[in-house]
Design a protein around this motif. Sequence first.
Motif, PDB file in Angstrom:
ATOM      1  N   GLN A 223       0.799  -1.223   0.000  1.00  0.00           N
ATOM      2  CA  GLN A 223       0.000   0.000   0.000  1.00  0.00           C
ATOM      3  C   GLN A 223       0.833   1.276   0.000  1.00  0.00           C
TER       4      GLN A 223
ATOM      5  N   THR B  56      -1.129   0.043  -5.267  1.00  0.00           N
ATOM      6  CA  THR B  56      -1.530   1.369  -5.726  1.00  0.00           C
ATOM      7  C   THR B  56      -1.814   1.275  -7.229  1.00  0.00           C
TER       8      THR B  56
ATOM      9  N   SER C 155       4.514   3.301  -4.360  1.00  0.00           N
ATOM     10  CA  SER C 155       3.874   4.021  -5.459  1.00  0.00           C
ATOM     11  C   SER C 155       4.576   3.789  -6.800  1.00  0.00           C
TER      12      SER C 155
END
Length: 111
Positions: free
Chosen positions: A49, A81, A52
Amino acid sequence: MDFSTQNNGNVSVVTVEAERIDAAVAISFKDKMREQMTDFSGRMILDLQKVSFIDSSGLGAIVAAMKLMPSGGKLELAGLTPAVDKVFRMTRMDSIFSIHESAQTALAESA
């Protein structure tokens, strides 16, 4: 490369505490995953999570970690993501890994 780990019986949630898994940290990632798998059996949920960005080296490191799983173990992914999810889908790795919306969802599925 830092991880935080939460154990729930035979399910371990390993959260990657980094924004990127790329060539600069791929070897460190694999080494840390190897440490996490010592004396491990069951399900390991890799919570991405906070990640990125992932490049081909990072993807390769996650695949290598999957191959390092001891017999009877299973590596699953959670919390991808949008950018990371796109990489997994474009490379068809979404057909190799079980991917969950979140670590909490993955844990609920095992209950």
